[in-house]
Design an enzyme around this catalytic site. Structure first.
Site, mmCIF file in Angstrom:
data_model
loop_
_atom_site.group_PDB
_atom_site.id
_atom_site.type_symbol
_atom_site.label_atom_id
_atom_site.label_comp_id
_atom_site.label_asym_id
_atom_site.label_seq_id
_atom_site.Cartn_x
_atom_site.Cartn_y
_atom_site.Cartn_z
ATOM 1 N N HIS A 39 26.213 -11.092 12.544
ATOM 2 C CA HIS A 39 26.391 -10.617 11.164
ATOM 3 C C HIS A 39 25.569 -9.344 10.937
ATOM 4 C CE1 HIS A 39 26.996 -15.110 10.589
ATOM 5 N NE2 HIS A 39 28.094 -14.633 10.042
ATOM 6 N N GLY A 149 33.981 -8.790 12.332
ATOM 7 C CA GLY A 149 33.668 -8.911 13.751
ATOM 8 C C GLY A 149 34.887 -9.127 14.623
ATOM 9 N N LYS A 151 34.713 -10.837 17.141
ATOM 10 C CA LYS A 151 34.602 -12.232 17.604
ATOM 11 C C LYS A 151 35.756 -13.053 17.030
ATOM 12 C CE LYS A 151 32.698 -16.479 17.149
ATOM 13 N NZ LYS A 151 32.885 -17.297 15.972
ATOM 14 N N MET A 186 27.782 -15.179 19.533
ATOM 15 C CA MET A 186 26.977 -15.772 18.461
ATOM 16 C C MET A 186 27.896 -16.317 17.378
ATOM 17 S SD MET A 186 23.687 -13.391 18.042
ATOM 18 C CE MET A 186 22.653 -13.045 19.455
ATOM 19 N N SER A 188 27.676 -19.108 13.695
ATOM 20 C CA SER A 188 26.893 -20.019 12.853
ATOM 21 C C SER A 188 27.056 -21.454 13.338
ATOM 22 C CB SER A 188 27.357 -19.915 11.397
ATOM 23 O OG SER A 188 27.319 -18.573 10.975
HETATM 24 P P1 AMP Z 1 31.404 -15.852 9.255
HETATM 25 O O1 AMP Z 1 30.131 -15.900 8.482
HETATM 26 O O2 AMP Z 1 31.392 -16.691 10.495
HETATM 27 O O3 AMP Z 1 32.629 -16.006 8.406
HETATM 28 O O4 AMP Z 1 31.491 -14.371 9.813
HETATM 29 C C1 AMP Z 1 31.374 -13.262 8.961
HETATM 30 C C2 AMP Z 1 31.695 -12.026 9.736
HETATM 31 O O5 AMP Z 1 30.805 -11.898 10.838
HETATM 32 C C3 AMP Z 1 33.110 -12.027 10.306
HETATM 33 O O6 AMP Z 1 33.651 -10.725 10.186
HETATM 34 C C4 AMP Z 1 32.868 -12.392 11.749
HETATM 35 O O7 AMP Z 1 33.868 -11.937 12.618
HETATM 36 C C5 AMP Z 1 31.553 -11.683 12.010
HETATM 37 N N1 AMP Z 1 30.877 -12.272 13.161
HETATM 38 C C6 AMP Z 1 30.578 -13.583 13.344
HETATM 39 N N2 AMP Z 1 30.008 -13.756 14.551
HETATM 40 C C7 AMP Z 1 29.956 -12.529 15.144
HETATM 41 C C8 AMP Z 1 29.490 -12.058 16.406
HETATM 42 N N3 AMP Z 1 28.953 -12.868 17.318
HETATM 43 N N4 AMP Z 1 29.594 -10.734 16.666
HETATM 44 C C9 AMP Z 1 30.140 -9.886 15.749
HETATM 45 N N5 AMP Z 1 30.596 -10.275 14.542
HETATM 46 C C10 AMP Z 1 30.511 -11.580 14.248
#
Ligand code: AMP
Length: 281
Positions: A39, A149, A151, A186, A188
């Site tokens: 993030h 991301g 990811k 990575m 959560s």
């Molecule tokens: P989330 O909180 O999991 O919904 O993720 C929020 C944002 O962070 C989304 O755009 C994800 O793709 C990005 N994100 C989560 N993990 C990673 C990672 N390991 N590398 C890059 N971006 C990430």
């Protein structure tokens, strides 16, 4: 200066109006909190290209299935805010569910075509939930750029298409996946893993990289993908939703790797579902 935390759309808009009124560009980083370095890479990329950065923390209930981990999803706002401040964010939007989905809320955004494969098969309704909440956040913030991301590569492509189709005047920027030392992307959800499961989880990117390298010779993908699935099962993955070679723009499956091919995988270690993807050529 402490960064401001706002909880209403009106306060978010007032803060961003202030930035834009001063001629400053604004970047948006939507998250569900429980932040990690992945993030923060989005926040850093945003800060590099925009004068001001607003992050959002909202665990969006509509993108979780009935049997998924909404109630258990990790939440630690104070820690998240401190991390965002250290990363140079200027503003955090952390609304309650009622602010985003007031009584009578009745609209859904559905991106067809891109959502019928890969995770779309295994998480029905997930991408509608994502597309709807991101459309709302982009409309609420009205930023210059928004950062997502790689990811979650399918999610990134769905958001790009949604923003284009709905004429949302925010540039969607993809940020490369941030990985642990052993290659695990990575997430959560990695904190759900026991030490033994964590060791197995690190094998997913390694297998993907190996298969991606092998597929660059132009041989048919199916036998190698089948072998990779067997290897993942043998290594301890409890369930494999998919390992698939797709075109990274259309997300349609392809039989032989070419330019713009990408390998996608989703698999469980114990009860934790991991996703990852790897470019082939
Ligand atoms: P989330 O909180 O999991 O919904 O993720 C929020 C944002 O962070 C989304 O755009 C994800 O793709 C990005 N994100 C989560 N993990 C990673 C990672 N390991 N590398 C890059 N971006 C990430």
């Amino acid at each position: 200066m402490a960064l401001a935390i706002v909880r209403t759309i009106a306060d978010l808009r007032a803060a961003i109006r202030g930035f834009r009124g001063a001629g400053e560009t604004v970047g948006l980083v939507p998250t569900m909190g429980a932040l990690h370095q992945g993030h923060l890479a989005l926040a850093t990329a945003a800060k590099r290209s925009c004068k001001r950065v607003a992050a959002t923390i909202f665990v969006n209930p509509t993108q979780f299935g009935a049997n998924e981990d909404l109630a258990a999803y990790p939440r630690d706002e104070a820690r998240d805010v401190a991390m965002l401040q250290a990363a140079g964010c200027d503003l955090v939007f952390a609304p309650g569910v009622g602010e985003i989905y007031p009584a009578g809320f009745a609209t859904e955004v559905k991106v067809t075509g891109l959502t019928e494969h890969l995770c779309g098969i295994f998480r029905p309704g997930h991408f509608q939930g994502v597309a709807t909440v991101v459309a709302k956040l982009l409309n609420q913030a009205q930023c210059d750029r928004a950062f997502f991301g790689e990811k979650d590569f399918q999610q990134l492509q769905v958001i790009r298409r949604m923003a284009r189709d709905l004429d949302i005047p925010t540039e969607i920027v993809g940020v490369p996946t941030v990985r642990e030392a052993d290659g695990l992307a990575m997430s959560s959800r990695n904190r759900y893993l026991t030490p033994a499961e964590r060791a197995i989880a690190g094998l997913l990117p390694r297998f993907l990289q190996q298969v991606a390298t092998a597929l660059s010779d132009g041989a048919p993908a199916a036998p190698r993908i089948d072998a990779a699935k067997r290897a993942l099962s043998a290594a301890g993955f409890s369930k494999i939703d998919y390992v698939e070679l797709c075109d990274e723009k259309s997300l349609q499956p392809i039989a032989v790797a070419g330019k713009g091919s990408r390998l996608f995988a989703a698999a469980y270690v114990g009860r934790t579902r991991l996703i990852d993807n790897w470019p082939v050529l």
